[in-house]
Design an enzyme around this catalytic site. Structure first.
Site, PDB file in Angstrom:
ATOM      1  N   TRP A 129      -8.201 -71.435  52.264  1.00  0.00           N
ATOM      2  CA  TRP A 129      -6.930 -71.991  51.778  1.00  0.00           C
ATOM      3  C   TRP A 129      -6.164 -70.987  50.920  1.00  0.00           C
ATOM      4  O   TRP A 129      -4.946 -70.865  51.035  1.00  0.00           O
ATOM      5  CB  TRP A 129      -7.146 -73.310  51.023  1.00  0.00           C
ATOM      6  CG  TRP A 129      -7.532 -74.419  51.950  1.00  0.00           C
ATOM      7  CD1 TRP A 129      -8.733 -75.084  51.985  1.00  0.00           C
ATOM      8  CD2 TRP A 129      -6.755 -74.989  53.017  1.00  0.00           C
ATOM      9  NE1 TRP A 129      -8.741 -76.012  52.987  1.00  0.00           N
ATOM     10  CE2 TRP A 129      -7.546 -75.983  53.629  1.00  0.00           C
ATOM     11  CE3 TRP A 129      -5.462 -74.749  53.509  1.00  0.00           C
ATOM     12  CZ2 TRP A 129      -7.086 -76.744  54.714  1.00  0.00           C
ATOM     13  CZ3 TRP A 129      -5.010 -75.505  54.591  1.00  0.00           C
ATOM     14  CH2 TRP A 129      -5.812 -76.491  55.178  1.00  0.00           C
ATOM     15  N   ASP A 164      -4.257 -74.674  43.156  1.00  0.00           N
ATOM     16  CA  ASP A 164      -4.429 -75.619  44.252  1.00  0.00           C
ATOM     17  C   ASP A 164      -5.731 -76.359  43.998  1.00  0.00           C
ATOM     18  O   ASP A 164      -6.819 -75.819  44.193  1.00  0.00           O
ATOM     19  CB  ASP A 164      -4.467 -74.858  45.587  1.00  0.00           C
ATOM     20  CG  ASP A 164      -4.727 -75.783  46.785  1.00  0.00           C
ATOM     21  OD1 ASP A 164      -4.916 -76.989  46.579  1.00  0.00           O
ATOM     22  OD2 ASP A 164      -4.730 -75.264  47.928  1.00  0.00           O
ATOM     23  N   LYS A 219      -7.994 -85.940  49.789  1.00  0.00           N
ATOM     24  CA  LYS A 219      -9.394 -85.653  49.493  1.00  0.00           C
ATOM     25  C   LYS A 219      -9.903 -86.561  48.372  1.00  0.00           C
ATOM     26  O   LYS A 219     -10.856 -87.284  48.549  1.00  0.00           O
ATOM     27  CB  LYS A 219      -9.588 -84.183  49.075  1.00  0.00           C
ATOM     28  CG  LYS A 219      -9.685 -83.185  50.212  1.00  0.00           C
ATOM     29  CD  LYS A 219      -8.381 -82.907  50.906  1.00  0.00           C
ATOM     30  CE  LYS A 219      -8.497 -81.960  52.072  1.00  0.00           C
ATOM     31  NZ  LYS A 219      -7.673 -80.780  51.981  1.00  0.00           N
TER      32      LYS A 219
HETATM   33  C1  LIG Z   1      -6.818 -79.771  52.516  1.00  0.00           C
HETATM   34  C2  LIG Z   1      -6.382 -78.637  51.690  1.00  0.00           C
HETATM   35  C3  LIG Z   1      -5.104 -78.066  51.823  1.00  0.00           C
HETATM   36  C4  LIG Z   1      -4.123 -78.524  52.877  1.00  0.00           C
HETATM   37  O1  LIG Z   1      -3.690 -79.809  52.633  1.00  0.00           O
HETATM   38  P1  LIG Z   1      -2.539 -80.470  53.535  1.00  0.00           P
HETATM   39  O2  LIG Z   1      -2.246 -81.711  52.756  1.00  0.00           O
HETATM   40  O3  LIG Z   1      -3.123 -80.708  54.877  1.00  0.00           O
HETATM   41  O4  LIG Z   1      -1.398 -79.534  53.589  1.00  0.00           O
HETATM   42  C5  LIG Z   1      -4.764 -77.047  50.974  1.00  0.00           C
HETATM   43  N1  LIG Z   1      -5.614 -76.595  50.039  1.00  0.00           N
HETATM   44  C6  LIG Z   1      -6.847 -77.118  49.888  1.00  0.00           C
HETATM   45  C7  LIG Z   1      -7.751 -76.574  48.820  1.00  0.00           C
HETATM   46  C8  LIG Z   1      -7.266 -78.154  50.702  1.00  0.00           C
HETATM   47  O5  LIG Z   1      -8.492 -78.688  50.551  1.00  0.00           O
END
Ligand SMILES: *Cc1c(COP(=O)(O)O)cnc(C)c1O
Length: 362
Positions: free
Chosen positions: A103, A173, A197
């Site tokens: 990511w 993030d 998540k």
């Molecule tokens: C799942 C995830 C993303 C992407 O999320 P979307 O909502 O599908 O854009 C980005 N960063 C991390 C750490 C993730 O776990």
């Protein structure tokens, strides 16, 4: 309807059963209105109350100081990979990126389209198994911000500390470990997380940002790409994901009832310990992907002796109602995602299955 199973999906992931039951009970008529949340105007008092409640609960759960804004955006966490540099990497500035997994690498790719990026740490050459210590990191003195991924969902590596960039704004993030443990919010200038998540359904992105950042945003951005517009319009410059925000509010209620993020941390540490112990005591049958100090409490990644055994592991686990254990295609192996909503019994059931499987095939 069949029984609920233990769903180890990395996202969208399990939601607490209590939350789904509450949503079900209110589906046709929310708060005695005779309408579903999905059917009410986002400008109604009823919805504004939901949104305000969600915002307040997030402030409380994350222990945010007064000078932080809580925003609900759309476009997923990945959309923030672009929105962040568009707002904060204008002109000839440079941003520092720490890349500890897939990511973070994607975030770099998007930021480079907007401005200069300096990668101050990359774990790629060693297969994304580690995270740097605070002491290992050196930042550019003129960096516009430092970006990192507190938990790399695909690789299963997690920072165990809140990064300190010595006054440079820290952007994080936190999609896959937000609200999994207490954080020192003041260390961060911006935190973002896709909801699917640990917070709710897909389609809502939580963004927490410090007020002083707003002064750095250029004036030429399209309105819906400008954080200031979302602050000014209370996250509703246009129709937000009303249903998603409603569910997120219910998840916050559940978190509070479970002792908040401190309660989550205790539970998450206990769950992760069960699983990593099973790996460590398997005489090498299960091989952990992450180095010990970087082991994620949320996404536990490991390999078996062969790919054929990994495949069989997933098939047989499915029969025990243990679902979605296949690792991401870029890493392979097994990944058990054990977010807040995964009950301890789910992990205990998986561990029992793992011990059996290793005894039979080891
Ligand atoms: C799942 C995830 C993303 C992407 O999320 P979307 O909502 O599908 O854009 C980005 N960063 C991390 C750490 C993730 O776990």
């Amino acid at each position: 309807m069949s029984e609920r199973i233990y769903n180890f999906s990395a996202g969208p992931a399990m939601l607490p059963t209590e939350v789904l039951e509450r949503a079900e009970s209110e589906l046709l008529s929310h708060a005695g209105s005779g309408m579903s949340v999905m059917e009410i105007s986002h400008r109604s008092k009823q919805f504004e109350t939901i949104l305000e409640n969600a915002r307040q609960k997030i402030k409380e759960l994350l222990n945010l100081p007064e000078n932080y804004h809580v925003l609900f955006l759309q476009g997923g966490a990945a959309f923030q990979f672009s929105m962040i540099p568009m707002n904060f990497l204008a002109g000839n500035q440079t941003a520092d990126y720490i890349v500890t997994g897939v990511w973070g690498k994607k975030a770099v790719k998007e930021a480079k389209k907007i401005g200069n990026v300096s990668i101050v740490f990359s774990g790629e050459e060693t297969g994304f198994r580690s995270v740097p210590t605070q002491e290992e990191l050196n930042f550019s003195s003129d960096a516009a911000y430092v970006h990192y991924t507190s938990n790399e969902t695909i690789d299963g590596v997690e920072f165990k500390y809140d990064l300190d960039a010595g006054g440079i704004p820290v952007f994080c993030d936190a999609s896959s470990n937000i609200m999994s443990r207490p954080i020192d919010a003041e260390k961060y200038a911006l935190i973002y997380a896709g909801a699917q998540k640990n917070l709710g359904p897909s389609g809502v992105t939580l963004v927490v940002l410090r007020d002083d950042l707003l002064g750095k945003i250029p004036d030429n951005l399209p309105s819906l790409l400008d954080y200031r517009v979302f602050v000014k319009e209370g996250s509703m410059p246009n129709t937000p994901n009303t249903w998603g925000i409603y569910l997120l509010d219910l998840v916050c209620d559940w978190l509070k009832a479970k002792g908040g993020v401190a309660g989550m941390q205790r539970e998450n540490e206990a769950k992760a310990r069960l699983l990593y112990d099973a790996i460590d005591k398997s005489d090498g049958f299960y091989r952990p992907h992450a180095e010990r100090e970087a082991r994620s409490l949320m996404n536990v990644t490991f390999r078996l002796p062969t790919e054929e055994l990994e495949e069989r592991f997933c098939v047989e686990a499915e029969k025990e109602n243990l679902s979605n254990l296949k690792g991401h295609r870029s890493v392979g192996g097994i990944r058990a995602s054990i977010y807040n909503a995964m009950p301890r019994e789910g992990v205990a059931t998986l561990v029992k299955f793992m011990n059996h499987f290793a005894a039979k095939n080891g």
